[in-house]
Design a protein around this motif. Structure first.
Motif, PDB file in Angstrom:
ATOM      1  N   ILE A 193      11.519  -1.285  -2.687  1.00  0.00           N
ATOM      2  CA  ILE A 193      10.056  -1.392  -2.801  1.00  0.00           C
ATOM      3  C   ILE A 193       9.467  -0.087  -3.345  1.00  0.00           C
ATOM      4  CG2 ILE A 193       7.901  -1.604  -1.482  1.00  0.00           C
ATOM      5  CD1 ILE A 193       9.434  -3.558   0.407  1.00  0.00           C
ATOM      6  N   CYS A 194       9.907   1.051  -2.810  1.00  0.00           N
ATOM      7  CA  CYS A 194       9.405   2.348  -3.281  1.00  0.00           C
ATOM      8  C   CYS A 194       9.685   2.501  -4.780  1.00  0.00           C
ATOM      9  CB  CYS A 194      10.059   3.502  -2.528  1.00  0.00           C
ATOM     10  SG  CYS A 194       9.494   3.673  -0.825  1.00  0.00           S
ATOM     11  N   ASP A 195      10.892   2.141  -5.221  1.00  0.00           N
ATOM     12  CA  ASP A 195      11.232   2.260  -6.634  1.00  0.00           C
ATOM     13  C   ASP A 195      10.372   1.341  -7.501  1.00  0.00           C
ATOM     14  OD1 ASP A 195      12.961   4.333  -6.949  1.00  0.00           O
ATOM     15  OD2 ASP A 195      14.787   3.119  -7.047  1.00  0.00           O
ATOM     16  N   ALA A 196      10.090   0.144  -7.018  1.00  0.00           N
ATOM     17  CA  ALA A 196       9.243  -0.781  -7.776  1.00  0.00           C
ATOM     18  C   ALA A 196       7.819  -0.219  -7.901  1.00  0.00           C
ATOM     19  CB  ALA A 196       9.225  -2.147  -7.098  1.00  0.00           C
ATOM     20  N   LEU A 197       7.292   0.315  -6.793  1.00  0.00           N
ATOM     21  CA  LEU A 197       5.931   0.890  -6.809  1.00  0.00           C
ATOM     22  C   LEU A 197       5.870   2.096  -7.739  1.00  0.00           C
ATOM     23  CD1 LEU A 197       5.171   0.747  -2.960  1.00  0.00           C
ATOM     24  CD2 LEU A 197       4.006  -0.603  -4.730  1.00  0.00           C
TER      25      LEU A 197
END
Ligand code: MG
Length: 156
Positions: free
Chosen positions: A44-48
């Motif tokens: 999720i952090c990488d997508a954001l």
């Protein structure tokens, strides 16, 4: 609008707690990593960060930095949320898939969504988490690892 994708995988080992989506899930093995190795939160952090063109999780939270040793990944997501909001972005929706042979994750989905929504200061209706197995194939199928994929859409 901006789209971002994230992917992560961590090894499952004995004597570690299993954290997924910020929730501790009872299981005989847990994910190995410098942090608590919450593979869903890392994806999720990488997508954001990807959607906001802010690089990746390794740039912001390097695993060579002792400061992040055994850190709760929830704290990484809260900080990532702060970074994207600082750029004027907000989450429209998030769709993620956890790839795990075991344990069964459906009993924990609501808890995960609520926890993630809290970290990202958003409504849990904007978050979808799915789970699938590898039908016994490969390392994930043998219960040696768990992976997660995530796509987010932001607007400013
Ligand atoms: Mg990771």
């Amino acid at each position: 609008m901006r789209i971002g994708s994230g992917y992560d995988i961590h090894r499952l080992v004995p004597d570690r707690k299993l954290f997924l989506g910020g929730i501790c899930i009872p299981h005989e093995t847990g994910l190995l990593g410098h942090s608590d190795a919450d593979v869903l939160i890392h994806a999720i952090c990488d997508a954001l960060l990807g959607a906001a063109a802010l690089g990746d999780i390794g740039i912001h939270f390097p695993d060579t930095d002792p400061k992040y040793k055994d850190i709760c990944s929830v704290d990484l997501l809260i900080e990532t949320n702060r970074l994207i909001r600082e750029q004027g972005y907000r989450l429209l929706n998030l769709d993620a898939t956890i790839v795990a042979q075991a344990p069964k994750l459906s009993p924990y989905m609501e808890q995960m969504k609520n926890k993630l929504a809290l970290c990202m200061e958003t409504d849990s209706g904007r978050i979808n988490i799915k789970a699938t197995t590898m039908e016994g194939l490969g390392n994930i199928g043998k219960g040696e690892a768990i992976a997660a994929h995530c796509i987010v859409l932001l607007d400013s």
